[in-house]
Design an enzyme around this catalytic site. Structure first.
Site, PDB file in Angstrom:
ATOM      1  N   GLU A 290       0.879  -1.173   0.000  1.00 46.10           N
ATOM      2  CA  GLU A 290       0.000   0.000   0.000  1.00 46.10           C
ATOM      3  C   GLU A 290       0.912   1.217   0.000  1.00 46.10           C
ATOM      4  OE1 GLU A 290      -1.547   3.199   0.929  1.00 46.10           O
ATOM      5  OE2 GLU A 290      -1.976   2.419   2.927  1.00 46.10           O
ATOM      6  N   CYS A 324      -2.635   8.202   4.434  1.00 44.55           N
ATOM      7  CA  CYS A 324      -2.642   7.922   3.006  1.00 44.55           C
ATOM      8  C   CYS A 324      -4.024   8.165   2.410  1.00 44.55           C
ATOM      9  CB  CYS A 324      -2.172   6.503   2.728  1.00 44.55           C
ATOM     10  SG  CYS A 324      -2.955   5.262   3.757  1.00 44.55           S
TER      11      CYS A 324
END
Length: 533
Positions: A290, A324
Site C-alpha cells: 500500500e 494515506c
C-alpha cells in the site's frame, strides 16, 4: 478437534474522552509513558536480545529534543541471520494448528484492550497523534487481531469443491514462509500490527522492520506478542537503515513475501528488488503493498455545503494530513466553489495546533525535519504556480515540527500540489466546470486510493460508483476513517496492490492453496474421514 465458537466480529468502540473517567485514565497513561521515555531497546532475533552499540534515536515530533527510545541497529549480517532464523522457526510454526494461532491473536487483542490508553500514549509521544487519533489507531489494531483470528478459523474450515465419484478431495490453505513486514510511521500500531498478525496467524514467520520514526511502539507490541505466548523466532524485531538491512532482507532467497506500507518511491523499490530471483531461490516473491494516494473529494453544486466543508476539513487535517487516505484535493463544482471554500477556511481556522498531550489539541507536529521542510516547500510551490493562500501557511520548527492547516485556492489541474503526494496539512482547492469535469480531474492522477463525492443527485452518485477509480470510495461522507471489516482498505494504480486490509480476502495473500486428491479404494476407509482429525 472442535473449534471454539466466537461471537461475530464487532469493531472496538472509540473512547469518549469527554467522560472524566476516560480522560483521567489517558492522563495516567501519558504520565506512565513519560516516565519510560529514553530507554534503550535491543534487536530480537530468534528470541535472543542483541546489542550492537550502533544507536538510532526516536524523537518526539512535537518536542524534538525529547528522545522517545534508543534502538540498537542491525547490520547486513544480523539482517541475514534474522531471515535464516525465521526460516528455521517456520518449519515448526507452520504446523501449529490454525485454531492455536488464532487463539494467540485473541489473547493479543485482550491484552491490547486492557492497555489501550498505554499504547495510545506512546503514539502521542512518538508520532504526535492527538488523543482521538491515537485512540482510533489502537482500536484498529485490536480490530485487526480480532478480525484476522476469526478469518483464519474460516479459512481453516473445509473448503467447497465439486464432488466426483471415486475420489475424496480436499483444498486447504497453507502458509508461504518467511515474510518481511515493513510498516509505516503514520499508523505505527494499527498497520504494523495488522500486517504482522496477518502473517503470524496464517502460519508464516516474520522479520519485522518498523519505521525509524516509530520503532518504540513496534517494540512494545512485540513484547505484547511474547507475553501472549508467541514462540521465539516467529517474529524477529529489527531496526536499521532501509538501504542496508531493508534491501538485505527483501533480497534474501529465503524471503517468501514482503508486506509493505509506505511511500510510492520505496514501494516501487521493494517491488523491483523482490522481483529479482537470487541464487538458491525457488519461488517468485509475493509483494503486498500500500503506497499512498492523492485523494480527492468532489463537492457538487447540488449538496449541503456545510456538511461537505466539514467532511473536507476532517479528511484533510486529521493527524496533520499524514494519512494515506487524507483529502489533499477538494474539487468543487461551479457555483458551490466560493461558499464551500469559505466554509473550509472558517473551519480550518478553528483548529487548534499544539501539544498532543493536551486533549483540546486538534492538530500537532508533522513527523520529522525532512517532512517539515518538504511540506513547506509545497506551500511555496502552490503559490508560485498561481494558487491563492487563503488559510494557514505558517510554520514553527523551533520546538517541534508544527505547520498550520493550509488551504490553497484556485489550484489548476496539473499543478504540483494537485498531482504530487504532500503528506501534510495542505489542501488544494480546484474549481470544476461541472460534475463530469470534476470526475475527470479526480481521476487524472497516478494514484487511486480513496475518494469521496458530496451530491444529492442519485444519478451522479451512481456515475461516481462506476467511474471514480479508487479502491475506497465514500459517498456523502469524508474519505478517511476506514473501519476493519466495514471498509476493507486498499487502492489502485500507484496506491498499491489493492490488498484490502481488514477484508475477507486479505489473509489469502499470506497463504497458498493446496489441493490433495485421493482415489477411493474399495474396502478402504481413511480414519481422517471418520472425524479423527
Amino acid at each position: 478437534m472442535q473449534q471454539m465458537k466466537h461471537e461475530e466480529f464487532r469493531n472496538e468502540p472509540f473512547t469518549d474522552f469527554s467522560q472524566e473517567e476516560n480522560a483521567r485514565a489517558m492522563r495516567e497513561a501519558l504520565a506512565k509513558v513519560s516516565a519510560e521515555l529514553g530507554r534503550e531497546y535491543p534487536l530480537v532475533i530468534g528470541g535472543e536480545r542483541v546489542l550492537t552499540g550502533d544507536i538510532l534515536e526516536s524523537v518526539n515530533p512535537s518536542k524534538k529534543m525529547e528522545v522517545v527510545g534508543r534502538f540498537h541497529k542491525a547490520d547486513r549480517e544480523l539482517a541475514t541471520a534474522a531471515v535464516e532464523r525465521a526460516n528455521e522457526v517456520f518449519k515448526t510454526w507452520r504446523d501449529t494448528p490454525p485454531a492455536q494461532r488464532a487463539d494467540l491473536l485473541f489473547r493479543v487483542a485482550s491484552l491490547l484492550r486492557e492497555r489501550k490508553h498505554y499504547f495510545s500514549a506512546w503514539m502521542v509521544h512518538e508520532v504526535a497523534k492527538t488523543w482521538p487519533e491515537a485512540d482510533g489507531d489502537t482500536a484498529e489494531a485490536i480490530d485487526f487481531c480480532e478480525f484476522y483470528a476469526r478469518e483464519m478459523l474460516r479459512y481453516s474450515e473445509p473448503q467447497p469443491l465439486t464432488r466426483i465419484e471415486g475420489e475424496e478431495n480436499r483444498l486447504e490453505y497453507i502458509p508461504l514462509g518467511v515474510g518481511i513486514v515493513i510498516p509505516p510511521w503514520n499508523f505505527p500500531l494499527a498497520i504494523m500490527a495488522g500486517m504482522t498478525v496477518a502473517s503470524v496467524v496464517t502460519g508464516n514467520t516474520v522479520v519485522l522492520k518498523p519505521s525509524s520514526d516509530a520503532p518504540t511502539i513496534a517494540y512494545k507490541f512485540f513484547e505484547l506478542l511474547e507475553e501472549a505466548g508467541m514462540p521465539a523466532g516467529v517474529v524477529n524485531f529489527m531496526v536499521g537503515a532501509g538501504g542496508e538491512v531493508g534491501d538485505t532482507v527483501v533480497d534474501h532467497p529465503l524471503t517468501r513475501y514482503v508486506a509493505f506500507t509506505g511511500s510510492k518511491e520505496i514501494g516501487m523499490r521493494v517491488n523491483e528488488r523482490a522481483a529479482k530471483v537470487h541464487k538458491g531461490q525457488v519461488w517468485l516473491k509475493r509483494v503486498v503493498a500500500e503506497m499512498g494516494g492523492k485523494d480527492a473529494i468532489i463537492v457538487d453544486s447540488d449538496t449541503d455545503y456545510e456538511e461537505a466543508a466539514a467532511g473536507v476539513v476532517a479528511s484533510a487535517f486529521g493527524f496533520q494530513g499524514q494519512k494515506c487516505s487524507a483529502c489533499s484535493r477538494a474539487i468543487i463544482v461551479g457555483e458551490a466553489y466560493e461558499p464551500v471554500l469559505q466554509g473550509i477556511v472558517e473551519r480550518a481556522a478553528r483548529l487548534k495546533v499544539g501539544d498532543p498531550t493536551d486533549p483540546s489539541t486538534n492538530m500537532s507536529a508533522v513527523i520529522n525535519q525532512k517532512a517539515f521542510k518538504t511540506i513547506n516547500q509545497y506551500v511555496e510551490w502552490g503559490q508560485e504556480d498561481g494558487g491563492r493562500l487563503v488559510a494557514g501557511g505558517g510554520s514553527d520548527g523551533e520546538q517541534g515540527f508544527f505547520i498550520e492547516p493550509t488551504v490553497i485556492a484556485d489550484v489548476k489541474p496539473g499543478d504540483r500540489i494537485e498531482q504530487e503526494e504532500i503528506f501534510g496539512p495542505v489542501l488544494a482547492c480546484i474549481r470544476a466546470n461541472d460534475f463530469e469535469d470534476a470526475l475527470r480531474i479526480a481521476n487524472d492522477t497516478e494514484y487511486g486510493l480513496t475518494g469521496a463525492v458530496y451530491t444529492n443527485d442519485p444519478e451522479k452518485l451512481e456515475r461516481a460508483r462506476r467511474e471514480f477509480h479508487v479502491g475506497n470510495l465514500y459517498l456523502n461522507r469524508k474519505c478517511t476513517g476506514a473501519l476493519v471489516g466495514v471498509h476493507p482498505f486498499g487502492g489502485f494504480n500507484m496506491s498499491g496492490t489493492d490488498s484490502k486490509a481488514g477484508g475477507r480476502d486479505y489473509l489469502g495473500l499470506f497463504m497458498q492453496a493446496k489441493v490433495v486428491a485421493e482415489k477411493v479404494r474399495p474396502g478402504y476407509s481413511n480414519p481422517e474421514k471418520r472425524g479423527a482429525i
